[in-house]
Design an enzyme around this catalytic site. Structure first.
Site, PDB file in Angstrom:
ATOM      1  CD  GLU A 266      -1.095  28.688  33.503  1.00 15.71           C
ATOM      2  OE1 GLU A 266      -1.852  29.322  34.256  1.00 15.71           O
ATOM      3  OE2 GLU A 266      -1.452  28.227  32.398  1.00 15.71           O
ATOM      4  CE  LYS A 338      -3.477  34.419  33.813  1.00 14.26           C
ATOM      5  NZ  LYS A 338      -4.083  33.086  33.640  1.00 14.26           N
ATOM      6  CB  CYS A 388      -3.016  31.111  30.963  1.00 14.88           C
ATOM      7  SG  CYS A 388      -4.423  30.040  30.555  1.00 14.88           S
TER       8      CYS A 388
END
Length: 526
Positions: A266, A338, A388
């Site tokens: 990330e 995301k 994440c």
């Protein structure tokens, strides 16, 4: 201490969890009043979450620059808020079961009391993972990634494991509460049922819920171990990028084992793409050409859609044929934005701007992506990235595994890209690895993880770790990964069966509460 190995070994974690929860259930069942049961639940929950989330202090104080007292208070406040859900479970279970806990009740009542406890706990965990965007970290099901309950995950998901583990804990507590030989025998029935569930779990472990899809691909997972204190430092940023470029460009250990896909963590590029020098993007394209591989990396993106500016925490994929202008514009060949953002870290909850501004965390206010997006077709596999802590939400991960009329076939391979450098060498790294393993169990899909500081790993479709890099080290993990297809019952139905069963048991429990106990006994040791 049951959510990640260390200090206890992995095989012991299920037992630590069940007996710890049995300890709480014992005191709740013997509590003189519902208020006392609530107090026990709060003490247990506060200790559980304050210890389990201690690593948040590292991110807020050491890397966020927040005053030590405020960071410590924030951890305790979060623990107290999370403990409210345990209070809810303990209070409702004690209130429903109160009139039947003090009598020599039948086998059926003993089982129903244990089932009520399990249902209260499961509902509380589900609410904790759903309300206010959800924070299901330390869900008790994650203690059972290995063990006899793990094979139930493809059928019922992590909340099914919560129900079974909580039932076993309640059964043990009721056995400990039994006061005479007759009651001992009746209470032991619940423990016997829990053992049967475990034995069935062993049998379920022999079922293959998926089959191989296409040919295996060789994946390189890159862990740069760039200290969080340096990652966003303008003077050291290029040094971190150079580390990742060097690792990504390493020649394969064997001539016939060149990676098809290179995965980086990330925000490996710590600036919005249009602020990165064109020559840096060209270097990444050169690495893709040199290794004859597709690159998948995390990067914050900025673009304009329908006249509006959008900032997203994204995963992008490209190869040597991708135009340089497309990377600079934030429109590469493949892109995932995301969709489940972290409160305080990636979006600011209403009224908490002052709290976020007390930390010096960059890239802290993003726009959300869609729940289901286009997957990445790479070498015959359909790859679904998640970023994440998105993989904490199993009910969202399964959306990408299902086929979509709009977006096409479901995923054959899951990829998690994380940066847990905010939390140092803490439990957070190992806890997150256990969570990823649960997603593989639920979906019967392999999961590969590329992280900045750990735990970078390859997990097969049965939740087994096939390779892992040591945390807080630099390195690459080249691993052969076989994508899979086929839908588990959990992918098909999600949490609906467990929630329906939970509500049914609670309705039966409410009806039980209205019935007079069959034989009164003088309460002891209340």
């Amino acid at each position: 201490m049951s959510f990640a190995p260390g200090p206890f070994p992995t095989w012991l974690l299920p037992f630590v969890q069940i007996f710890s929860l049995a300890f709480l259930a014992f005191y709740v069942f013997r509590a003189a009043t519902v208020r006392k049961a609530a107090l026990y639940g709060f003490i247990f929950g506060l200790a559980n979450f304050a210890l389990g989330f201690y690593w948040l202090y590292i991110s807020m104080h050491e890397y966020g620059g927040m005053a030590a007292w405020l960071a410590g208070a924030a951890v305790l406040l979060l623990a107290a808020v999370e403990a409210v859900f345990i209070v809810l479970a303990a209070t409702v279970a004690r209130w429903i079961s109160a009139r039947h806990l003090q009598v020599n009740c039948s086998f059926g009542w003993q089982l129903l009391i244990a089932a009520v406890w399990a249902s209260c706990w499961t509902l509380a965990e589900w609410l904790r993972g759903t309300l206010f965007t959800g924070f299901p970290w330390l869900n008790v099901g994650y203690a059972h990634v290995e063990g006899v309950l793990a094979s139930w995950a493809p059928l019922l998901g992590v909340y099914g494991l919560v129900w079974f583990a909580s039932f076993a804990s309640a059964a043990i507590a009721l056995l400990a509460c039994a006061k005479d030989t007759t009651n001992d025998a009746r209470a032991a029935v619940g423990v016997g049922c829990a053992i049967v569930v475990g034995l069935l779990g062993i049998a379920l472990g022999h079922i293959d819920w998926s089959k191989a899809q296409g040919d295996p691909i060789i994946v390189r997972l890159v862990q740069g171990n760039v200290p969080q204190s340096e990652k966003f430092d303008p003077e050291l940023m290029q040094q971190g990028l150079a580390t990742y470029m060097r690792l990504a460009a390493l020649p394969p250990k064997e001539a016939d084992a060149s990676p098809d896909l290179i995965v980086l963590p990330e925000t490996v590029v710590p600036l919005f793409q249009d602020r990165v020098a064109p020559q840096v993007w060209q270097q990444w394209l050169d690495i893709a050409r040199e290794r004859d591989a597709r690159i998948l990396m995390g990067a914050p993106l900025f673009d304009r859609r329908d006249g509006q500016e959008r900032y997203t925490n994204s995963a992008i994929s490209f190869d040597a044929t991708t135009p340089l202008a497309a990377l600079i514009a934030g429109i590469p060949d493949m892109r995932y934005d995301k969709q489940h953002l972290v409160p305080f870290g990636e979006f600011v909850p209403t009224g908490f701007r002052w709290f976020v501004e007390s930390m010096h965390i960059p890239l802290g206010d993003f726009d959300r992506g869609r729940v289901r997006q286009a997957l990445f077709p790479i070498k015959g596999q359909m790859i679904s990235p998640n970023i994440c802590y998105e993989d904490v939400f199993g009910e969202e991960i399964i959306q990408s595994v299902r086929d979509s009329e709009v977006w096409g076939p479901g995923a054959t391979l899951l990829v998690n890209m994380s940066n847990l450098g905010w939390f140092g060498d803490s439990w957070a790294l190992r806890q997150h690895l256990q969570i990823s393993r649960m997603r593989s169990l639920e979906t019967a899909r392999p999961m590969i993880r590329a992280t900045n500081t750990g735990m970078t790993a390859a997990i097969d479709a049965k939740g087994n770790i096939r390779g892992v890099l040591s945390p807080m080290t630099k390195g690459v993990l080249d691993v052969e990964v076989q994508g899979t297809t086929g839908l588990t019952p959990y992918v098909r139905w999600g949490n609906a069966p467990v929630l329906a069963w939970t509500f049914l048991v609670l309705v039966l429990g409410l009806l039980m509460r209205r019935r007079e106990p069959a034989a009164q006994m003088a309460p002891a040791n209340l």
